[in-house]
Motif scaffolding. Structure first.
Motif, mmCIF file in Angstrom:
data_model
loop_
_atom_site.group_PDB
_atom_site.id
_atom_site.type_symbol
_atom_site.label_atom_id
_atom_site.label_comp_id
_atom_site.label_asym_id
_atom_site.label_seq_id
_atom_site.Cartn_x
_atom_site.Cartn_y
_atom_site.Cartn_z
ATOM 1 N N PHE A 131 -15.217 31.324 28.405
ATOM 2 C CA PHE A 131 -16.085 32.428 28.006
ATOM 3 C C PHE A 131 -15.347 33.259 26.956
ATOM 4 C CE2 PHE A 131 -17.163 36.967 28.610
ATOM 5 C CZ PHE A 131 -18.487 36.918 28.196
ATOM 6 N N GLY A 132 -15.897 33.352 25.772
ATOM 7 C CA GLY A 132 -15.265 34.105 24.702
ATOM 8 C C GLY A 132 -15.255 33.309 23.414
ATOM 9 N N ASP A 133 -15.022 34.022 22.283
ATOM 10 C CA ASP A 133 -15.050 33.367 20.974
ATOM 11 C C ASP A 133 -13.689 32.897 20.511
ATOM 12 O OD1 ASP A 133 -13.855 35.774 20.468
ATOM 13 O OD2 ASP A 133 -15.466 36.571 19.217
ATOM 14 N N GLY A 134 -12.627 33.217 21.259
ATOM 15 C CA GLY A 134 -11.286 32.807 20.870
ATOM 16 C C GLY A 134 -10.675 33.653 19.782
ATOM 17 N N ILE A 135 -11.394 34.694 19.329
ATOM 18 C CA ILE A 135 -10.877 35.594 18.289
ATOM 19 C C ILE A 135 -10.479 36.935 18.906
ATOM 20 C CG2 ILE A 135 -11.413 36.779 16.135
ATOM 21 C CD1 ILE A 135 -13.407 34.540 15.543
ATOM 22 N N ASN A 136 -11.341 37.440 19.755
ATOM 23 C CA ASN A 136 -11.069 38.682 20.469
ATOM 24 C C ASN A 136 -11.067 38.399 21.968
ATOM 25 O OD1 ASN A 136 -11.064 40.491 18.136
ATOM 26 N ND2 ASN A 136 -13.267 40.062 18.039
ATOM 27 N N ASN A 137 -10.374 39.257 22.707
ATOM 28 C CA ASN A 137 -10.389 39.130 24.166
ATOM 29 C C ASN A 137 -11.804 39.422 24.678
ATOM 30 O OD1 ASN A 137 -7.635 38.535 24.512
ATOM 31 N ND2 ASN A 137 -7.104 40.703 24.303
ATOM 32 N N PRO A 138 -12.349 38.554 25.515
ATOM 33 C CA PRO A 138 -13.721 38.773 25.998
ATOM 34 C C PRO A 138 -13.787 39.924 27.001
ATOM 35 C CG PRO A 138 -12.766 36.879 27.074
ATOM 36 C CD PRO A 138 -11.760 37.324 26.053
ATOM 37 N N LYS A 197 -11.557 33.376 27.727
ATOM 38 C CA LYS A 197 -10.735 32.714 26.717
ATOM 39 C C LYS A 197 -9.929 33.776 25.992
ATOM 40 C CE LYS A 197 -11.080 29.204 23.069
ATOM 41 N NZ LYS A 197 -12.024 28.407 22.243
ATOM 42 N N ASN A 240 -11.922 45.587 24.695
ATOM 43 C CA ASN A 240 -12.793 45.060 25.751
ATOM 44 C C ASN A 240 -12.221 45.270 27.141
ATOM 45 O OD1 ASN A 240 -14.955 44.149 24.137
ATOM 46 N ND2 ASN A 240 -13.846 42.251 23.652
#
Length: 961
Positions: free
Chosen positions: A543-550, A500, A727
């Motif tokens: 996959f990911g929090d939508g704030i930072n690149n996973p 994400k 990341n």
């Protein structure tokens, strides 16, 4: 009198005493014999002569089973042959007592206990591995060797059961053969159906180990009871049909095995796409019950099975020819066929006979003694104290393991781990109403179409190129190798992880408020799926929090833990990730590059000097002078254009050398050496002139950019901060591979962060450059022309889709991606999402436009060598001419000083060659004239002497003379 009487009495007492002692000795001897006889009768110690007339051997088998009925006839024939052979056990017969366990483990154990109560030196059997595990404990305790021709469980080891001896092939090798078959046909997962007992579980465990050595695995284990019902088998196969793999290994007994295949046929699991590999229970049925009718073999069509290999020999042919006579009248259903278990049962009796013969030859005695631990249990009704220990058990066991003979199954000899040497199997394909051998497997060279005995004389070769089998007709009557897997029809979808992203969402992004995804990577994935010949049910999971690149590394790691079945997106293929998952063919070529601020490099009055570096200018100028001087040296003596006053000659050299730049030199070269040097130099000038023109044209016509950062090397050597995408694997690469300290690295998340940090620079809290993957950088530069890529791409990588190790879907997806690339769809998807502007092409820096000396040193080297060679040849010729022209002067004037000779040589070199030749001709003419004058003078003097002599004699004599 009294004394006499006393004396007589004393003598009498002495006599009586001696007689009493003698009598008592005889009595005690008799008592000892009686006691020993009583002890013998109670089984405390039993002794036989060293070569008894009969040796008792027991056998435990199930008469009515497909293995037992063959083994019974084979062992009876073997005992008859051994007892009739005077070379084996001379004077001693083997008494083989067989007991029917009726396919019951409990009865088998009881029969073994009965044998232990008798003078039994060895037991052949039991037939099943389950029973062998229990009886082996009894054999260990009472030291009676246990020889089994059919208990093939690999866990019946010599360490746990030292008195158990397997006289057939270990199932460990059968499982190794199946693993080689799976690897040969490039399958990666199998389903194992097996009986849930020691034989089935331990055999499948060995198969799992052997498959792991080939990077394959058992994806699903389906155990069943040793005597399953049809309904139980049906339920089991329905579960198997819902699995992904279509490679089924069936490891069972001859009883339930055909039922399993019959139910599979009924459920449609014997059709195209399925592969059934049966262990040697199937060949046992086919060999024993041959010929089978078509109805019986319909359920076996296309199945691959194994058969223990017994090489062809005279002994085997003779025994096979006797088999029909041996089996006539043995069964109510008529005669039956000979399986390999029958061959091994026959050889087991012979092996034991040879071992007993060696036992007696070494002085072995058949004797038994009570087990003290069993004696303590005599109070019960089991009569356990009647069982005795075979005192010669260890010696007989050693002789069994040292047997080296040739039987109907071939060479018989044990290895250090108590397995037969040369383990081998035939690979059988069931076709029609018969079978077809498609090859062999041996532990020596793997799969081959040649018999194993032909390979033993050659060095072992297990390379993939040497593995070969004949063609197979698979289930469904097809010759095409089955793929070996499908997507299971159990309603389960593939869980595919998708990063994400919060930046560069053109590659992959989640549609807000939905579970849908879009982007370049998503379109490539769906286009590749559409090219597959089968449907793939899947579900994309963010996959990911939508704030930072996973982190892509974390996403890949979750595949190994089973959280995801695959991962798609902007996932770079790097080393540490390829160690845990399989990637498809890259669909994006990408590597790390350096992005830095650049400024336009405007033209100026001295732009004509920029094509060459200062070093290049200097070397070129020096070579102009060197070539001019060399040509002058070579032409000075023979060419009037290179002669004259010193000032004129210097001007001539400079003019000649510089005019060659424009090919406008007017001086002609006469000497061969001079022309050679000039031709090479003109070629060098041509190359330099063309390169200069091209570079200057580019500088003056194409807009150039310059930057203080020249590439990754300048970043390594500096102390400036460096930006990287958060990341991204770029951080680990910069730290671990390039040795850049972590304190210099600044994580950045959005393209706006890139631009801000680059504009601020190191002095304003920003970064000197950003290191990121080429795909992101191209997208970043498409709208920001004030930055550019500097230097070269210093890593090579790509993006791919990640799947679990050895996933067949990864291979099919790679093929689909290649097809997308070939038909142009991949490029069209790229242009749809990532079409770039002209800014990204401005990546050439100022330094890269300048021509370096490294590009031309080869030309200068050739020219320099030509000049040096010409000077050497010229010098040699000058020395020869000088020595020839001035040799007479040196001889006439005597030895002169070195300085004078050197001055003379320099004068000679400076002279014109024509003058030197003319002077040489004059000298030769003067020598010739002087020689002629001297001859005239000598002639006149001889005439005068003759006249004077004649005047002193008579005139007549002179006239006569």
């Amino acid at each position: 009198m009294i004394a006499a009487t006393a004396t007589v009495k004393g003598e009498s007492w002495g006599f009586v005493s001696d007689s009493f002692i003698t009598a008592m000795s005889k009595v005690w001897l008799l008592v000892l014999v009686v006691v020993c006889h009583g002890i013998f009768s109670n089984g405390v110690v039993t002794n036989s002569s060293t070569r008894p007339d009969v040796v008792h051997v027991g056998a435990i088998l199930s008469y009515k089973t497909i293995i037992g009925k063959v083994a019974k006839v084979a062992m009876e024939a073997a005992v008859e042959d051994v007892n009739s052979d005077p070379t084996v056990l001379p004077g001693t017969k083997i008494n083989l007592t067989m007991q029917d366990s009726n396919y019951s483990g409990f009865l088998g154990i009881l029969e073994a206990l009965k044998f232990m109560e008798k003078d039994t030196v060895a037991i052949i059997g039991p037939q099943q591995s389950v029973t062998a595990h229990i009886i082996s404990h009894i054999a260990n305790e009472l030291q009676v060797p246990l020889l089994s021709y059919s208990a093939t469980d690999p866990t019946l080891s010599s360490l746990q059961f030292p008195f158990f001896v397997r006289t057939a092939q270990n199932d460990l090798y059968q499982m190794a053969a199946i693993a080689d078959l799976v690897d040969y046909y490039r399958w990666r997962e199998v389903i194992a159906i097996y009986v849930d007992d020691d034989h089935g579980r331990n055999g499948i465990a060995a198969l799992g180990d052997k498959l792991a050595e080939k990077r394959c695995k058992i994806s699903y284990k389906a155990p069943m009871s040793p005597l399953p019902t049809r309904d139980e088998i049906t339920d089991l196969l329905i579960k198997v049909a819902l699995m992904e793999s279509r490679i089924v290994v069936l490891h069972t007994y001859a009883g339930p095995g055909p039922v399993v295949l019959k139910v599979a046929q009924y459920l449609g699991m014997m059709g195209t796409g399925y592969v059934w590999i049966a262990t040697n229970w199937l060949t046992t049925i086919l060999d024993t019950n041959a010929p089978l009718d078509s109805d019986a073999t319909d359920d076996f069509q296309g199945v691959i099975t194994l058969r223990m290999y017994a090489p062809d020999s005279e002994l085997k042919r003779k025994f096979v020819s006797r088999w029909s006579n041996l089996t006539s009248g043995k069964s109510t259903n008529g005669s039956f066929g000979l399986s390999t278990y029958g061959l091994y049962a026959y050889d087991t009796v012979w092996l034991l006979a040879h071992a007993i013969d060696a036992f007696f030859n070494q002085g072995g005695i058949i004797s038994f003694s009570n087990d003290s631990r069993l004696t303590e249990l005599h109070g019960g009704s089991l009569n356990l104290d009647a069982m005795s220990i075979f005192n010669g058990g260890n010696l007989l066991l050693q002789n069994i393991l040292q047997v080296n003979m040739t039987g109907v199954t071939g060479p018989i000899k044990f290895t250090s781990d108590r397995n037969f040497i040369y383990p081998a199997f035939e690979v059988i394909n069931v076709i029609g109403t018969g079978i077809r051998r498609i090859g062999y497997w041996s532990n020596y060279s793997g799969l081959s179409v040649l018999p194993p005995e032909m390979l033993y004389a050659k060095p072992p070769n297990r390379s993939s190129a040497s593995q070969r089998l004949y063609g197979v007709i698979w289930p469904g009557q097809t010759t095409e190798r089955p793929r070996g897997w499908i997507f299971p029809n159990n309603g389960r979808h593939l869980k595919i992880g998708v990063p994400k992203r919060v930046s560069y969402r053109e590659f992959v992004s989640q549609v807000e408020g939905t579970d849908l995804f879009k982007g370049y990577c998503i379109d490539v994935f769906t286009a590749a799926l559409n090219l597959l010949p089968y449907a793939v049910p899947y579900k994309l999971i963010a996959f990911g929090d939508g704030i930072n690149n996973p982190s892509s590394t974390e996403l890949v790691h979750l595949i190994t833990t089973g959280v995801y079945d695959a991962a798609i997106g902007d996932i770079a293929i790097i080393t540490n990730r390829t160690k845990i998952v399989d990637f498809t063919q890259p669909y994006v070529e990408s590597g790390l590059v350096v992005v830095a601020p650049v400024s336009r490099l405007n033209s100026n009055a001295w732009a004509f000097l920029r094509p060459f570096t200062p070093m290049m200018w200097g070397v070129t100028a020096i070579f102009f002078l060197i070539v001019g001087a060399v040509v002058w040296i070579l032409e000075h003596r023979i060419n009037d254009e290179f002669r004259g006053p010193p000032k004129k000659q210097v001007v001539t050299v400079l003019w000649f050398s510089l005019s060659t730049l424009f090919f406008s030199h007017k001086e002609n070269t006469v000497s061969t050496l001079g022309r050679l040097v000039l031709i090479i130099w003109l070629f060098v000038v041509l190359i330099i002139n063309s390169s200069y023109t091209a570079s200057l044209t580019s500088i003056l016509t194409v807009q150039k950019l310059s930057s203080s950062v020249k590439g990754i090397e300048s970043l390594i050597n500096s102390k400036d901060p460096i930006g990287y995408q958060q990341n991204s694997y770029a951080r680990n690469y910069l730290v671990e591979e390039l040795g850049i300290h972590e304190s210099r690295l600044v994580p950045l998340n959005m393209p706006e962060d890139y631009a801000k940090a680059l504009k601020e620079g190191p002095g304003g809290g920003g970064v000197a450059a950003v290191v990121d993957e080429r795909a992101y950088v191209d997208l970043f530069l498409s709208t920001r022309c004030e930055f550019s890529i500097v230097g070269q791409e210093f890593t090579k990588a790509g993006w791919g889709f990640a799947f679990p190790r050895d996933s067949p879907l990864a291979i099919d997806m790679s093929t689909a991606i290649l097809r997308l690339s070939e038909n142009g769809d991949l490029e069209r998807i790229h242009d749809k999402w990532l079409k770039r502007s002209a800014c990204t092409s401005q990546s050439t820096t100022y330094e890269l436009d300048r021509l370096q000396l490294n590009s031309f040193w080869g030309l200068f080297l050739i020219c320099g060598l030509a000049c040096l060679l010409a000077l050497i040849v010229y010098f040699i010729l000058m020395v020869r001419q000088f020595s020839r022209h001035y040799s007479d002067d040196f001889e006439s004037s005597g030895r002169s000083s070195g300085s004078k000779s050197f001055q003379t040589f320099l004068t000679f070199v400076d002279e014109k060659e024509e003058e030197v030749k003319n002077r040489s001709k004059r000298k030769q003419m003067e020598k010739a004239s002087n020689r002629s004058v001297g001859e005239d003078e000598s002639t006149n003097s001889s005439t005068r002497r003759y006249t004077e002599s004649c005047s002193s004699k008579s005139l007549d004599r002179c006239e006569e003379a």
